[in-house]
Design an enzyme around this catalytic site. Sequence first.
Site, PDB file in Angstrom:
ATOM      1  N   ASP A  58       0.875  -1.170   0.000  1.00  0.00           N
ATOM      2  CA  ASP A  58       0.000   0.000   0.000  1.00  0.00           C
ATOM      3  C   ASP A  58       0.913   1.221   0.000  1.00  0.00           C
ATOM      4  O   ASP A  58       2.117   1.081  -0.186  1.00  0.00           O
ATOM      5  CB  ASP A  58      -0.939  -0.041   1.221  1.00  0.00           C
ATOM      6  CG  ASP A  58      -2.264   0.640   0.919  1.00  0.00           C
ATOM      7  OD1 ASP A  58      -2.265   1.874   0.750  1.00  0.00           O
ATOM      8  OD2 ASP A  58      -3.291  -0.059   0.818  1.00  0.00           O
ATOM      9  N   HIS A  95      -2.880   4.250  -3.683  1.00  0.00           N
ATOM     10  CA  HIS A  95      -2.270   3.442  -2.608  1.00  0.00           C
ATOM     11  C   HIS A  95      -0.884   2.942  -2.994  1.00  0.00           C
ATOM     12  O   HIS A  95      -0.509   1.830  -2.671  1.00  0.00           O
ATOM     13  CB  HIS A  95      -3.181   2.256  -2.246  1.00  0.00           C
ATOM     14  CG  HIS A  95      -4.454   2.698  -1.587  1.00  0.00           C
ATOM     15  ND1 HIS A  95      -4.518   3.020  -0.252  1.00  0.00           N
ATOM     16  CD2 HIS A  95      -5.705   2.893  -2.076  1.00  0.00           C
ATOM     17  CE1 HIS A  95      -5.763   3.378   0.054  1.00  0.00           C
ATOM     18  NE2 HIS A  95      -6.494   3.325  -1.033  1.00  0.00           N
ATOM     19  N   GLU A 136      -9.892   3.777  -4.739  1.00  0.00           N
ATOM     20  CA  GLU A 136      -9.656   5.117  -4.201  1.00  0.00           C
ATOM     21  C   GLU A 136      -8.647   5.951  -4.993  1.00  0.00           C
ATOM     22  O   GLU A 136      -7.823   6.659  -4.408  1.00  0.00           O
ATOM     23  CB  GLU A 136      -9.239   5.018  -2.725  1.00  0.00           C
ATOM     24  CG  GLU A 136     -10.347   4.404  -1.876  1.00  0.00           C
ATOM     25  CD  GLU A 136     -10.039   4.426  -0.373  1.00  0.00           C
ATOM     26  OE1 GLU A 136     -10.980   4.697   0.381  1.00  0.00           O
ATOM     27  OE2 GLU A 136      -8.901   4.175   0.046  1.00  0.00           O
TER      28      GLU A 136
END
Length: 604
Positions: free
Chosen positions: A262, A316, A387
């Site tokens: 991440d 990420h 995201e």
Amino acid sequence: MRCLFYWMLVTVSLIEVNARLQKTFYRSFKCQNHKCSRTLRPLAEPPRIGTSLEVLEEHSTLAACRLVCDPFAALWPIPTGLTTLGNKYTEIHPYQFKFVTSAIPEEVKSFVDEVTGIFTHNLQSFCDSEYLAKNGTSIAVTLSVDSSDLTLDWLTIESYSLDLRFDDSGSKGEARLTAQTVYGLRHGLETLLQLTAPVIMQGGIRGLVIITSANIKDAPEFVHRGLSLDTSRNFVTVPDILRTIDGLSSCKMNVLHWHVTDSQSFPIEIKRVPAMTQYGAYSQAKIYSTEDVKLILKYGKARGVRVIPELDMPAHSGAGWEWGEEAGLGRLGVCIGSQPWQEFCIQPPCGQLNPTNANLYNVLREIYKDIIDLWGPSEIFHMGGDEVFIPCWNSTKEITDAMLSRGLGQEVDDFLQLWSEFQASLLNVVNEERGKAGGRNVSTILWSSYLTSPEVIEKYLDKNRYVIQTWVESSSPIPRQLLNLGYQIIVSTKNTWYLDHGFWGNTKYHTWRDVYKNRIPKTDKVLGGEVASWGEYVDSGSLDPRLWPRTAAVAERLWSNPIRMSTAKVEPRLHGHRDRLTIRGINSDAMAPEWCAQHDAECQ
Ligand SMILES: *[C@@H]1O[C@H](CO)[C@@H](O)[C@H](O)[C@H]1NC(C)=O
Ligand SMILES: *[C@@H]1O[C@H](CO)[C@@H](O)[C@H](O)[C@H]1NC(C)=O
Ligand SMILES: *[C@@H]1O[C@H](CO)[C@@H](O)[C@H](O)[C@H]1NC(C)=O
């Protein structure tokens, strides 16, 4: 003076009373109306072990009581097919299990040996090493498997049937375990293990009993039954991962979705691109070496658990991606560490890949060559895709200029276009490398996002190439809408199946009951579901209680998907499974005061 006199009187009489009372008791367990409850027995009269085939009223352990008292013999998850179980047990020793493997194809024999070895090891953990075999008892377990294929994927047939019986003396047992694949066989052995229970023998030694008759047909409701484990926010050690696999296999979960990287850290060694961990790992000690990864994959496979890696991209992605300019490749990632972070990402530190830098795809190719070397050319990968923060790309002149030069603007649609092209390019690169390695084209899993929203998904993502893992609340229509459009989905219900909830912000903790009650749509296109352990607030110190017993609750939801089963009814069985996890070294969170576990149905 008077006070002292009374005090002495009371004290003296209590001493007498104490002398009259029994000093030590066995805790034993009685079965009534399919419920076990604790009772006391004088030490001089221990409960008998069923040496002959008789129905006992009292049992030396709760596990033995549950074995014959619970309508499902405390199996977890409950079988989905026809199941009949006896109500008697007989003493047995782990070494008295004899496996007959003549009906096992040669190609999978060594795998089956490994699987039976794991079974015996687990069985031994139920009893003390001083436990001696009762002479003359034995059980022959005849194993048969049709397929010589070791592939573990969504097409693997995991069903099995198990038939177990003993002769009238309770000393000669025969079990037939039949499955199409070694993975179904493995599940059947897990069930057989659950048909045994520790008992307390003379001298307080833990011995073992096995139910004397059972006939079980079983197959899972969903093909994808997983746990998503984040090892980037906080590092999770290799032994922790292996122990987690033990837990998954104990309840027939078949996927460990390894969210390995991440924006916070990049802990997996990439031999072809060592800079990834040199820049991205928390420390030299917090890196999964190639050897570690091989161990985890092999360990999982022998336990019926498929490990699916996820290198989360294009958002990420920060840690590990900082070195592009220094290496003369331009910026591979943008917004890395940008502040104020709220303007560039959803969670600090920021970082998003630069899809307009052609060098990025060469680096991704090298990374995935390593991943393909480890996982094989035909395994599916999760490619993240969650995201993406448009303001990050939109604030990067290099990216908006490149978009402009191709006729793209700066509207949301333009960024979605850029993003979908990134996904397609990445998948093409990976499929090209799969082809070179002798594999075939495989689809990929992506998290749900704007790009996968039902209004736009068909424009951007081909339903034959992408499986969508939804992470929306149970009330959201999105999973149904994606199904209606023809996409395959994996469901991670964001409220109930997010194990990090309750540990940050105003999220709510969900107990195993909420987890269990969460039902997901059941159609051909629903591959299954995953419970998710996000890593911000969990590391080795708290991993087990965070995961267990809630992950076991999901396991029964996904394997059995019971329709009319109240959590009150289920609870004693789950207590029983929790005890098995404990024996296997997994520290589950407490479900209730132990008194409740010892008194079925009295705490509801
Ligand atoms: C089992 O039987 C053998 C011979 O009959 C004997 O030597 C052995 O001690 C016995 N074992 C136990 C645990 O009773
Ligand atoms: C990108 O930034 C420009 C201003 O620089 C703005 O007009 C545009 O609305 C932004 N696009 C998005 C999708 O936010
Ligand atoms: C597999 O994918 C590659 C890259 O996307 C493509 O060039 C090739 O035609 C595909 N092969 C098959 C058999 O679909």
